[in-house]
Write an enzyme that holds these catalytic residues in place. Structure first.
Site, PDB file in Angstrom:
ATOM      1  N   ASP A 170      -4.761   5.077   5.819  1.00  0.00           N
ATOM      2  CA  ASP A 170      -5.368   6.290   6.369  1.00  0.00           C
ATOM      3  C   ASP A 170      -6.504   5.861   7.302  1.00  0.00           C
ATOM      4  O   ASP A 170      -6.254   5.494   8.443  1.00  0.00           O
ATOM      5  CB  ASP A 170      -5.828   7.140   5.171  1.00  0.00           C
ATOM      6  CG  ASP A 170      -6.373   8.493   5.533  1.00  0.00           C
ATOM      7  OD1 ASP A 170      -5.981   9.042   6.567  1.00  0.00           O
ATOM      8  OD2 ASP A 170      -7.199   9.030   4.761  1.00  0.00           O
TER       9      ASP A 170
ATOM     10  N   GLU B 212       0.834  -1.212   0.000  1.00  0.00           N
ATOM     11  CA  GLU B 212       0.000   0.000   0.000  1.00  0.00           C
ATOM     12  C   GLU B 212       0.863   1.254   0.000  1.00  0.00           C
ATOM     13  O   GLU B 212       1.995   1.239   0.490  1.00  0.00           O
ATOM     14  CB  GLU B 212      -0.895   0.024   1.255  1.00  0.00           C
ATOM     15  CG  GLU B 212      -2.325  -0.407   1.013  1.00  0.00           C
ATOM     16  CD  GLU B 212      -3.152   0.611   0.233  1.00  0.00           C
ATOM     17  OE1 GLU B 212      -2.569   1.441  -0.501  1.00  0.00           O
ATOM     18  OE2 GLU B 212      -4.378   0.577   0.346  1.00  0.00           O
TER      19      GLU B 212
ATOM     20  N   PHE C 188      -2.390  16.035   3.997  1.00  0.00           N
ATOM     21  CA  PHE C 188      -2.501  15.349   2.716  1.00  0.00           C
ATOM     22  C   PHE C 188      -1.147  15.405   2.012  1.00  0.00           C
ATOM     23  O   PHE C 188      -0.581  16.474   1.827  1.00  0.00           O
ATOM     24  CB  PHE C 188      -3.600  15.974   1.850  1.00  0.00           C
ATOM     25  CG  PHE C 188      -4.039  15.048   0.761  1.00  0.00           C
ATOM     26  CD1 PHE C 188      -4.954  14.043   1.010  1.00  0.00           C
ATOM     27  CD2 PHE C 188      -3.509  15.162  -0.515  1.00  0.00           C
ATOM     28  CE1 PHE C 188      -5.351  13.159   0.010  1.00  0.00           C
ATOM     29  CE2 PHE C 188      -3.892  14.295  -1.528  1.00  0.00           C
ATOM     30  CZ  PHE C 188      -4.818  13.283  -1.256  1.00  0.00           C
ATOM     31  N   VAL C 189      -0.649  14.240   1.634  1.00  0.00           N
ATOM     32  CA  VAL C 189       0.701  14.175   1.047  1.00  0.00           C
ATOM     33  C   VAL C 189       0.645  13.658  -0.385  1.00  0.00           C
ATOM     34  O   VAL C 189      -0.268  12.912  -0.758  1.00  0.00           O
ATOM     35  CB  VAL C 189       1.644  13.298   1.915  1.00  0.00           C
ATOM     36  CG1 VAL C 189       1.862  13.925   3.285  1.00  0.00           C
ATOM     37  CG2 VAL C 189       1.123  11.878   2.056  1.00  0.00           C
TER      38      VAL C 189
HETATM   39  P1  IMP Z   1      -7.983   4.501   3.549  1.00  0.00           P
HETATM   40  O1  IMP Z   1      -8.668   5.743   4.086  1.00  0.00           O
HETATM   41  O2  IMP Z   1      -7.039   3.905   4.576  1.00  0.00           O
HETATM   42  O3  IMP Z   1      -8.974   3.519   3.019  1.00  0.00           O
HETATM   43  O4  IMP Z   1      -7.072   4.956   2.342  1.00  0.00           O
HETATM   44  C1  IMP Z   1      -7.604   5.034   1.059  1.00  0.00           C
HETATM   45  C2  IMP Z   1      -6.644   5.571   0.060  1.00  0.00           C
HETATM   46  O5  IMP Z   1      -6.725   6.982   0.115  1.00  0.00           O
HETATM   47  C3  IMP Z   1      -5.154   5.290   0.197  1.00  0.00           C
HETATM   48  O6  IMP Z   1      -4.763   4.029  -0.290  1.00  0.00           O
HETATM   49  C4  IMP Z   1      -4.593   6.392  -0.685  1.00  0.00           C
HETATM   50  O7  IMP Z   1      -4.574   5.996  -2.041  1.00  0.00           O
HETATM   51  C5  IMP Z   1      -5.568   7.525  -0.434  1.00  0.00           C
HETATM   52  N1  IMP Z   1      -4.985   8.497   0.509  1.00  0.00           N
HETATM   53  C6  IMP Z   1      -5.174   8.599   1.835  1.00  0.00           C
HETATM   54  N2  IMP Z   1      -4.453   9.624   2.348  1.00  0.00           N
HETATM   55  C7  IMP Z   1      -3.790  10.169   1.296  1.00  0.00           C
HETATM   56  C8  IMP Z   1      -2.853  11.262   1.176  1.00  0.00           C
HETATM   57  O8  IMP Z   1      -2.453  11.959   2.133  1.00  0.00           O
HETATM   58  N3  IMP Z   1      -2.393  11.501  -0.079  1.00  0.00           N
HETATM   59  C9  IMP Z   1      -2.765  10.777  -1.182  1.00  0.00           C
HETATM   60  N4  IMP Z   1      -3.614   9.749  -1.108  1.00  0.00           N
HETATM   61  C10 IMP Z   1      -4.128   9.455   0.122  1.00  0.00           C
HETATM   62 MG    MG Z   2      -3.890   3.521  -2.153  1.00  0.00          MG
END
Ligand code: IMP
Ligand code: MG
Length: 180
Positions: free
Chosen positions: A107, A103, A156-157
């Site tokens: 997040d 991954e 956000f990165v």
């Molecule tokens: P989840 O919220 O853990 O399901 O993450 C979902 C997806 O959101 C991650 O796999 C990333 O592709 C995207 N994501 C979450 N935070 C960031 C960020 O800070 N930058 C870019 N993509 C993000």
């Molecule tokens: Mg992802």
């Protein structure tokens, strides 16, 4: 014509630091899977983990196969709604295989929870997770992160595979997106 996008701002992780840490984490993964009977399946979660997977795969010494999975999480702006859907499944039969989910960032944890359930349903022999970045303060689901390269704060990165509106994946380092 591309819509205006916020500019990537402060440097969080430079390319040299990422390279060094990927080698370190790969060594730990090598140790864990040493002696496994069949090659490890690296499952790249597209598109964010593309670049991390490419570097990790070349740092590993254990035999690996590489496949990809695409999922979509419906959400607004920069957060996930929790509803995750499979868009494209890997073609490798995963029954009985050791699978390592690769991954870009964990997040909320919804994506990883979905992937674990999907791989269990496919009959994977073992499922573990390596992530480039862990934004642990935003977790909504309890998920096991077996290897994490870096913890990042709640911002956000972009870069090194991570995008904002499909831009900045090709930056060699990880930067905080400047939304001001
Ligand atoms: P989840 O919220 O853990 O399901 O993450 C979902 C997806 O959101 C991650 O796999 C990333 O592709 C995207 N994501 C979450 N935070 C960031 C960020 O800070 N930058 C870019 N993509 C993000
Ligand atoms: Mg992802």
């Amino acid at each position: 014509m591309h819509s205006p996008s916020p500019a990537p701002g402060g440097l969080l992780l430079d390319a040299a630091a990422i390279r060094a840490r990927v080698l370190e984490v790969a060594a730990g993964i090598d140790l864990h899977y040493a002696g496994a009977v069949s090659p490890l399946v690296l499952l790249c979660v597209l598109k964010g983990a593309l670049i991390f997977t490419a570097d990790l795969a070349r740092a590993l010494r254990v035999p690996v196969e590489i496949d990809c999975i695409t999922v979509r999480s419906y959400g607004q702006g920069t957060s996930s709604s929790g509803a995750v859907q499979l868009v494209a499944a890997p073609t490798t039969p995963l029954e009985g295989r050791d699978v390592l989910i690769v991954e870009d960032i964990v997040d909320s944890g919804h994506t990883v929870a979905f992937l674990h359930a999907h791989l269990a349903a496919e009959g994977a022999g073992s499922t573990r997770l390596v992530t480039l970045l862990d934004k642990a303060s935003r977790r909504e689901r309890v998920v096991q992160v077996d290897w994490s390269c870096f913890h990042v704060p709640d911002c956000f990165v972009v870069g090194y595979g991570l995008d904002h509106g499909e831009r900045y994946r090709n930056l060699p380092d990880v930067r905080v997106l400047d939304t001001s």
